[in-house]
Write an enzyme that holds these catalytic residues in place. Structure first.
Site, PDB file in Angstrom:
ATOM      1  N   LYS A  36     -31.631 -21.981 -27.882  1.00  0.00           N
ATOM      2  CA  LYS A  36     -32.153 -21.896 -26.675  1.00  0.00           C
ATOM      3  C   LYS A  36     -32.640 -21.173 -26.155  1.00  0.00           C
ATOM      4  CE  LYS A  36     -31.603 -27.248 -26.538  1.00  0.00           C
ATOM      5  NZ  LYS A  36     -31.361 -28.553 -25.552  1.00  0.00           N
ATOM      6  N   GLY A  68     -18.859 -22.691 -27.624  1.00  0.00           N
ATOM      7  CA  GLY A  68     -17.930 -23.134 -28.940  1.00  0.00           C
ATOM      8  C   GLY A  68     -17.731 -22.428 -30.356  1.00  0.00           C
ATOM      9  N   GLY A 109     -21.095 -23.664 -20.495  1.00  0.00           N
ATOM     10  CA  GLY A 109     -21.979 -23.614 -19.791  1.00  0.00           C
ATOM     11  C   GLY A 109     -21.810 -23.173 -18.131  1.00  0.00           C
TER      12      GLY A 109
END
Length: 402
Positions: A202, A360, A383
Site C-alpha cells: 500500500k 513484521g 504501524g
C-alpha cells in the site's frame, strides 16, 4: 524527550507499576513464539522496577478475539517464556479487571510480577472507554507505557488509562529508544548519506512519509506494490500488478512530482521486475522493464538490475531506514529482492552505518538471512513507526505528555 517522563524519573520501591506492554507476538500452529523481539525489548524496563522492589502488573492484548474470552487468544502461554527470560516466577491471572483481580494484585509481594489476561477479551479496550480505564487504574500506582507497537492506537489502555494517574505516568526504555531513533531520522540528524527504503503493497499509508522525508533524505528507494502507482502516473504499463485504485492517491503523487521537481531525482524506483502470470509461487515468470508489464502478468519482485542498484545505494549510505518488502517475499521464487536488500543493510551496518528496520515483513526477511542481530535497531511497531514518520505525535505518547 524532555517533556516525557521515563521510568528513570521514578523510584518504584513499595510502588505497583502497571505496565502496558505489547506482547502481541507471532506464533506458529503449535502456539510457539516465532519472534520474541517485543518481549526481549521490555525486559530492561521490567528489571529496573523489580530491582527497586516494586510490584509489576503487566497488561497486554494478543490477536483479535473480538471482545470475548477465548482459549486461542489467552496470554497464559507467555508465562513460561517470561519466567525463563526474567529468571523469576511470573504469576498469571485469568482476568484484567474486577475485585478478584485487585485481590490478586494486593497479594503480590514487592519484587514480584503478575501478568493479566488479554485486554481485548473486553470489547471496551478498543473503544476508549472511561469506565474500563477506571477499573484498570485500580491495579497500579504508576502507569508505564512500554508498548510502542500500539502507541498509534486510540485504545483505552493507551490513551484513556494514563489520565487516571496524574503526574505518575511515564514511558519505558523500549518506548524511549524508539522515539530517540525515529527522531534521528525525522530531524535529519543521521550521518549522511541518509537512505530510506519503503516497500509493501500500500502506498496510501506512506505518501505522507515521502512528503515528510523528501526534504532531508539523500535517497528514497521505493519497491513492492508501492512502486506501481508511480509507474502508472508516468505513463507506464503495469499489467495486472497490485495497485491501490484511488484517484486521490494519483492526484497526491502528481502534486508531489510537481511540488518537489528539484528533489524528485532522489526517488529511486525499480527499473526491472520479475513478473508472473498468476499470484502463486509456481507461476510462469520472466524479467521485464517495470514500465512494460503486459496484461495478464503482474510484478512480484524487483529484478536483477534493480537489486544491484538498490544495494549499490545502500552500500554507500551511513544512515538507513527500512519499512516494507520489495516483493512478495513469502513466495520463495519472489523473495530474492527483499532478501538481497536485507543482507545489504546488514552488511552496511557491520561496516559502521546506523540502520533502523521496522515492520513484521522486513524483520521476517532479516531472520530468513540470519542477519537480524546485525541491524542497529529493530523497531517493535510497523504501524506506529509509519505514523511517527508522518511527523505525527503518537496518541500513546501524547497521553503521557498531557
Amino acid at each position: 524527550m524532555k517533556k516525557i517522563k521515563t521510568v528513570d524519573d521514578f523510584n518504584f520501591e513499595n510502588q505497583t507499576a502497571l505496565i502496558r506492554v505489547d506482547f502481541n507476538v507471532p506464533i506458529n500452529e503449535l502456539h510457539e513464539i516465532t519472534d520474541d523481539t517485543r518481549i526481549q525489548y521490555t525486559i530492561p524496563t521490567i528489571q529496573k522496577i523489580l530491582s527497586e522492589k516494586g510490584k509489576i502488573v503487566l497488561i497486554s492484548h494478543f490477536g483479535r478475539p473480538k471482545g470475548a474470552p477465548s482459549k486461542a487468544f489467552s496470554l497464559k502461554f507467555l508465562v513460561q517464556h517470561l519466567s525463563k527470560l526474567l529468571k523469576i516466577t511470573v504469576n498469571f491471572f485469568e482476568n484484567c479487571i474486577g475485585d478478584s483481580t485487585i485481590k490478586k494484585v494486593n497479594e503480590l509481594k514487592y519484587g514480584e510480577i503478575l501478568l493479566l489476561e488479554n485486554l481485548r477479551f473486553h470489547k471496551e479496550e478498543e473503544k476508549e472507554n472511561e469506565n474500563f480505564a477506571y477499573e484498570l487504574s485500580k491495579l497500579g500506582d504508576i502507569y508505564v507505557n512500554d508498548a510502542f507497537g500500539v502507541a498509534h492506537r486510540y485504545h483505552t489502555s493507551i490513551t484513556i488509562l494514563p489520565k487516571f494517574f496524574g503526574e505518575k505516568k511515564c514511558i519505558g526504555f523500549l518506548m524511549k529508544k524508539e522515539i530517540q531513533y525515529l527522531n534521528q531520522f525525522l530531524l535529519g540528524k543521521g550521518e549522511r548519506p541518509i537512505s530510506v527504503l519503503l516497500g509493501g503493497a500500500k502506498i496510501s499509508s506512506k505518501i505522507e512519509i515521502i512528503e515528510n522525508i523528501i526534504g532531508f533524505a539523500d535517497y528514497i528507494l521505493i519497491g513492492g506494490g508501492m512502486s506501481y502507482p508511480f509507474i502508472k502516473i508516468k505513463g507506464g504499463m503495469i499489467g495486472d500488478s497490485i495497485i491501490e485504485k484511488n484517484q486521490i492517491i494519483e492526484k497526491t503523487l502528481k502534486k508531489i512530482f510537481h511540488k518537489y521537481q528539484d528533489k524528485i531525482n532522489i526517488i529511486h524506483l525499480p527499473k526491472d521486475v520479475v513478473i508472473a502470470d498468476s499470484f502463486k509461487n509456481e507461476s510462469n515468470t520472466k524479467i521485464v522493464p517495470i514500465h512494460s508489464i503486459p496484461n495478464g502478468w503482474m510484478g512480484l519482485d524487483i529484478g536483477p538490475y534493480s537489486i544491484k542498484n538498490f544495494c549499490k545505494i545502500i552500500e554507500k549510505s551511513k544512515t538507513i531506514l527500512w519499512n516494507g518488502p520489495v516483493g512478495v517475499f513469502e513466495f520463495s521464487n519472489f523473495s530474492l529482492g527483499t532478501r538481497s536488500v536485507a543482507k545489504a543493510i546488514a552488511n552496511r551496518t557491520e561496516k559502521g552505518a546506523f540502520s533502523l528496520v521496522g515492520g513484521g515483513d522486513s524483520i521476517a526477511s532479516l531472520k530468513m538471512e540470519n542477519c537480524e542481530k546485525k541491524i542497529s535497531y529493530l523497531s517493535t511497531g510497523g504501524g506506529a513507526m509509519l505514523s511517527s514518520l508522518k511527523n505525527k505525535t503518537l496518541p500513546g505518547i501524547s497521553a503521557i505528555i498531557l
